[in-house]
Design a protein around this motif. Structure first.
Motif, PDB file in Angstrom:
ATOM      1  N   VAL A 123       9.546 -10.736  21.436  1.00 17.84           N
ATOM      2  CA  VAL A 123      10.645  -9.652  21.415  1.00 17.84           C
ATOM      3  C   VAL A 123       9.751  -8.304  21.108  1.00 17.84           C
ATOM      4  CG1 VAL A 123       9.076 -10.075  18.607  1.00 17.84           C
ATOM      5  CG2 VAL A 123      11.211  -9.017  18.448  1.00 17.84           C
ATOM      6  N   HIS A 124      10.449  -7.542  20.830  1.00 14.35           N
ATOM      7  CA  HIS A 124      10.438  -5.850  21.508  1.00 14.35           C
ATOM      8  C   HIS A 124      10.454  -4.964  20.341  1.00 14.35           C
ATOM      9  CE1 HIS A 124       9.401  -7.555  25.204  1.00 14.35           C
ATOM     10  NE2 HIS A 124      10.757  -8.139  25.548  1.00 14.35           N
ATOM     11  N   PHE A 125       9.415  -4.386  19.325  1.00 12.99           N
ATOM     12  CA  PHE A 125       9.749  -3.606  18.168  1.00 12.99           C
ATOM     13  C   PHE A 125       9.865  -2.327  18.733  1.00 12.99           C
ATOM     14  CE2 PHE A 125       8.437  -7.598  16.763  1.00 12.99           C
ATOM     15  CZ  PHE A 125       8.698  -7.172  15.332  1.00 12.99           C
ATOM     16  N   SER A 126       9.902  -1.473  18.166  1.00  8.72           N
ATOM     17  CA  SER A 126      10.374   0.512  18.375  1.00  8.72           C
ATOM     18  C   SER A 126      10.404   1.098  17.369  1.00  8.72           C
ATOM     19  CB  SER A 126      11.132   0.635  19.758  1.00  8.72           C
ATOM     20  OG  SER A 126      12.588   0.342  19.020  1.00  8.72           O
ATOM     21  N   TRP A 127       9.955   2.051  17.632  1.00  7.40           N
ATOM     22  CA  TRP A 127       9.735   2.371  15.592  1.00  7.40           C
ATOM     23  C   TRP A 127      10.014   3.782  16.100  1.00  7.40           C
ATOM     24  CZ3 TRP A 127       6.012  -0.512  17.242  1.00  7.40           C
ATOM     25  CH2 TRP A 127       4.982  -0.082  17.424  1.00  7.40           C
ATOM     26  N   THR A 128      10.011   4.724  15.752  1.00 10.27           N
ATOM     27  CA  THR A 128       9.857   6.831  15.037  1.00 10.27           C
ATOM     28  C   THR A 128       8.835   7.169  14.766  1.00 10.27           C
ATOM     29  OG1 THR A 128      12.108   6.701  15.150  1.00 10.27           O
ATOM     30  CG2 THR A 128      10.997   8.920  14.358  1.00 10.27           C
ATOM     31  N   ASP A 129       7.241   7.528  15.503  1.00 12.92           N
ATOM     32  CA  ASP A 129       6.674   8.255  15.306  1.00 12.92           C
ATOM     33  C   ASP A 129       6.790   9.391  14.326  1.00 12.92           C
ATOM     34  OD1 ASP A 129       4.356   9.492  14.675  1.00 12.92           O
ATOM     35  OD2 ASP A 129       3.934  10.585  16.693  1.00 12.92           O
ATOM     36  N   GLY A 139       0.828  -1.436  -0.181  1.00 12.84           N
ATOM     37  CA  GLY A 139      -0.194  -0.021  -0.261  1.00 12.84           C
ATOM     38  C   GLY A 139       0.414   1.143   0.080  1.00 12.84           C
ATOM     39  N   ASN A 140       0.675   2.692   0.227  1.00  9.07           N
ATOM     40  CA  ASN A 140       0.852   3.099  -0.514  1.00  9.07           C
ATOM     41  C   ASN A 140       0.972   4.413   1.202  1.00  9.07           C
ATOM     42  OD1 ASN A 140       1.194   3.462  -2.653  1.00  9.07           O
ATOM     43  ND2 ASN A 140      -1.094   3.797  -2.957  1.00  9.07           N
ATOM     44  N   LEU A 141       0.612   3.492   2.760  1.00  9.80           N
ATOM     45  CA  LEU A 141       0.551   4.494   3.664  1.00  9.80           C
ATOM     46  C   LEU A 141       2.578   4.745   4.089  1.00  9.80           C
ATOM     47  CD1 LEU A 141      -1.480   5.636   5.513  1.00  9.80           C
ATOM     48  CD2 LEU A 141      -1.250   3.591   6.672  1.00  9.80           C
ATOM     49  N   SER A 142       2.344   5.592   4.996  1.00 12.10           N
ATOM     50  CA  SER A 142       3.114   5.985   5.297  1.00 12.10           C
ATOM     51  C   SER A 142       4.272   4.639   6.186  1.00 12.10           C
ATOM     52  CB  SER A 142       3.407   7.141   6.366  1.00 12.10           C
ATOM     53  OG  SER A 142       3.006   8.352   5.746  1.00 12.10           O
ATOM     54  N   GLY A 143       5.565   4.063   5.878  1.00  9.43           N
ATOM     55  CA  GLY A 143       5.826   2.494   6.331  1.00  9.43           C
ATOM     56  C   GLY A 143       6.378   3.166   7.714  1.00  9.43           C
ATOM     57  N   ALA A 144       7.306   2.075   7.911  1.00  6.05           N
ATOM     58  CA  ALA A 144       7.658   2.431   9.207  1.00  6.05           C
ATOM     59  C   ALA A 144       9.384   3.250   9.435  1.00  6.05           C
ATOM     60  CB  ALA A 144       7.619   0.717   9.605  1.00  6.05           C
ATOM     61  N   GLU A 145       9.410   4.165  10.491  1.00  8.35           N
ATOM     62  CA  GLU A 145      11.197   4.576  10.328  1.00  8.35           C
ATOM     63  C   GLU A 145      11.921   4.403  12.009  1.00  8.35           C
ATOM     64  OE1 GLU A 145      10.651   8.200   9.185  1.00  8.35           O
ATOM     65  OE2 GLU A 145       9.563   8.205   7.545  1.00  8.35           O
ATOM     66  N   GLY A 146      12.979   3.995  11.315  1.00  6.72           N
ATOM     67  CA  GLY A 146      13.784   3.835  13.140  1.00  6.72           C
ATOM     68  C   GLY A 146      13.215   2.956  13.648  1.00  6.72           C
ATOM     69  N   PHE A 188       1.670   6.326  17.306  1.00  7.14           N
ATOM     70  CA  PHE A 188       3.050   7.486  18.021  1.00  7.14           C
ATOM     71  C   PHE A 188       3.267   6.652  19.342  1.00  7.14           C
ATOM     72  CE2 PHE A 188      -1.554   7.541  19.834  1.00  7.14           C
ATOM     73  CZ  PHE A 188      -1.304   7.488  21.579  1.00  7.14           C
ATOM     74  N   LYS A 189       2.163   5.556  19.828  1.00  9.55           N
ATOM     75  CA  LYS A 189       3.115   4.784  20.878  1.00  9.55           C
ATOM     76  C   LYS A 189       4.865   4.231  20.959  1.00  9.55           C
ATOM     77  CE  LYS A 189      -0.444   4.683  23.368  1.00  9.55           C
ATOM     78  NZ  LYS A 189      -0.715   5.432  24.549  1.00  9.55           N
ATOM     79  N   GLU A 190       4.836   4.345  19.651  1.00  7.04           N
ATOM     80  CA  GLU A 190       6.313   3.630  18.628  1.00  7.04           C
ATOM     81  C   GLU A 190       7.195   2.475  19.915  1.00  7.04           C
ATOM     82  OE1 GLU A 190       8.760   7.396  20.173  1.00  7.04           O
ATOM     83  OE2 GLU A 190       8.341   8.391  18.221  1.00  7.04           O
ATOM     84  N   LYS A 191       5.883   1.344  20.618  1.00  8.55           N
ATOM     85  CA  LYS A 191       6.307   0.486  20.704  1.00  8.55           C
ATOM     86  C   LYS A 191       5.439  -0.906  20.788  1.00  8.55           C
ATOM     87  CE  LYS A 191       6.510   1.681  25.267  1.00  8.55           C
ATOM     88  NZ  LYS A 191       6.939   2.127  26.671  1.00  8.55           N
ATOM     89  N   GLU A 192       5.943  -1.981  20.331  1.00 10.93           N
ATOM     90  CA  GLU A 192       4.465  -2.678  20.746  1.00 10.93           C
ATOM     91  C   GLU A 192       5.891  -3.747  20.608  1.00 10.93           C
ATOM     92  OE1 GLU A 192       2.654  -4.470  21.842  1.00 10.93           O
ATOM     93  OE2 GLU A 192       0.632  -3.856  20.702  1.00 10.93           O
ATOM     94  N   THR A 196       8.116  -3.757   6.083  1.00 16.56           N
ATOM     95  CA  THR A 196       9.117  -3.140   6.589  1.00 16.56           C
ATOM     96  C   THR A 196       9.933  -4.539   7.105  1.00 16.56           C
ATOM     97  OG1 THR A 196       9.461  -1.123   6.595  1.00 16.56           O
ATOM     98  CG2 THR A 196      11.269  -2.376   7.010  1.00 16.56           C
ATOM     99  N   TYR A 197      11.059  -4.923   6.413  1.00 15.62           N
ATOM    100  CA  TYR A 197      11.640  -6.086   7.042  1.00 15.62           C
ATOM    101  C   TYR A 197      12.774  -5.384   8.117  1.00 15.62           C
ATOM    102  CZ  TYR A 197      15.128 -10.174   7.731  1.00 15.62           C
ATOM    103  OH  TYR A 197      15.739 -11.179   7.779  1.00 15.62           O
TER     104      TYR A 197
END
Length: 212
Positions: A129-135, A112-119, A170-174, A205-206
Motif C-alpha cells: 500500500v502506498h500513502f501520499s500526502w500534502t506537505d 498530540g498537537n502536532l500538525s496532522g496529515a492533509e491531502g 516534505f517527501k510526501e509519500k511512503e 488520521t484515518y
C-alpha cells in the motif's frame, strides 16, 4: 508484605494491610485493596455491557500495542496513566457506541498537537500500500522533517503492519510492503506525524480501508 524503597522517606512496594503501594510514571502511588463481592463478580446488566465494550476495545488495541506505546506516550505522561489505558479510554469514549461497535474512522492511534496529515491519498498494488500526502510544513524547518507513522490493520484477523519512523513530511509519500499471503484481506489504515526528537506528535488520521 511490603518493601520500603529508599529508606523511611521513600515509597513502598507490595501490600500492607488494606493498602497496596507501587511506582507509576515517576511517582509513588498507594491505593486500597479492591474488595470482591458476589454482586461485582456476577455483574449487573449495565456492568456486563460495560465489560463487553471494554473487552472489545481491549481486543482491538492489543495487536497494535507497540504502535500505541509511541502514539500515546506523551499524553500518558501528562495523565500519569499507561499508554494502553489512555488509548483505551479515549477510544471507548469517542470511537465506540453503546453496543461496543467500533467506528474505525473515529479511532485515534496517536494523540498530540502536532500538525496532522492533509491531502492523504491511498493506492495499493501487488507490492503493498502506498500513502501520499500534502506537505503542510508551511516553511517550518522542524515540521518539514517530521516523520510519518503508518498503520494498516486487518481487524478481522487481528494482524497489523506498521511503520513508526517513516519518510519525512516534505517527501510526501511512503509505502508499506504487504506479504502476498495477505491477498484478499481487508485493511483499515491510519497515518500520523512525529517530530524528529519524539517530543511532539499529531493526532492520527484515518485514511480509509482497502482489500489487498
Amino acid at each position: 508484605m511490603g518493601k520500603i524503597e529508599n529508606g523511611i522517606n521513600g515509597g513502598f512496594t507490595g501490600t500492607v494491610g488494606a493498602v497496596t503501594g507501587y511506582y507509576l510514571n515517576g511517582k509513588w502511588v498507594i491505593r486500597s485493596k479492591r474488595r470482591k463481592s458476589i454482586k461485582n463478580k456476577t455483574g449487573s446488566a449495565d456492568q456486563k455491557v460495560c465489560r463487553s465494550r471494554f473487552t472489545m476495545m481491549q481486543t482491538f488495541l492489543s495487536p497494535i500495542i507497540a504502535f500505541i506505546r509511541i502514539g500515546f506516550n506523551l499524553e500518558s505522561k501528562k495523565r500519569m496513566m499507561t499508554t494502553h489505558n489512555v488509548a483505551k479510554s479515549y477510544n471507548m469514549l469517542n470511537a465506540q457506541n453503546a453496543a461496543g461497535e467500533i467506528d474505525y474512522a473515529a479511532v485515534r492511534l496517536s494523540f498530540g498537537n502536532l500538525s496532522g496529515a492533509e491531502g492523504v491519498k491511498l493506492e495499493h498494488d501487488d507490492a503493498g500500500v502506498h500513502f501520499s500526502w500534502t506537505d503542510n510544513a508551511n516553511g517550518d524547518y522542524a515540521r518539514k522533517y517530521d516523520q510519518v507513522m503508518l498503520m494498516v490493520y486487518d481487524v478481522d484477523n487481528k494482524t497489523a503492519i506498521y511503520e513508526t519512523g517513516g519518510a519525512r513530511r516534505f517527501k510526501e509519500k511512503e509505502s508499506l510492503e504487504i506479504p502476498s499471503f495477505y491477498k484478499g484481506r481487508a485493511f483499515h489504515t491510519w497515518m500520523a506525524f512525529i517530530s524528529d526528537d519524539r517530543m511532539e506528535i499529531s493526532m492520527s488520521t484515518y485514511c480509509g480501508s482497502f482489500v489487498f
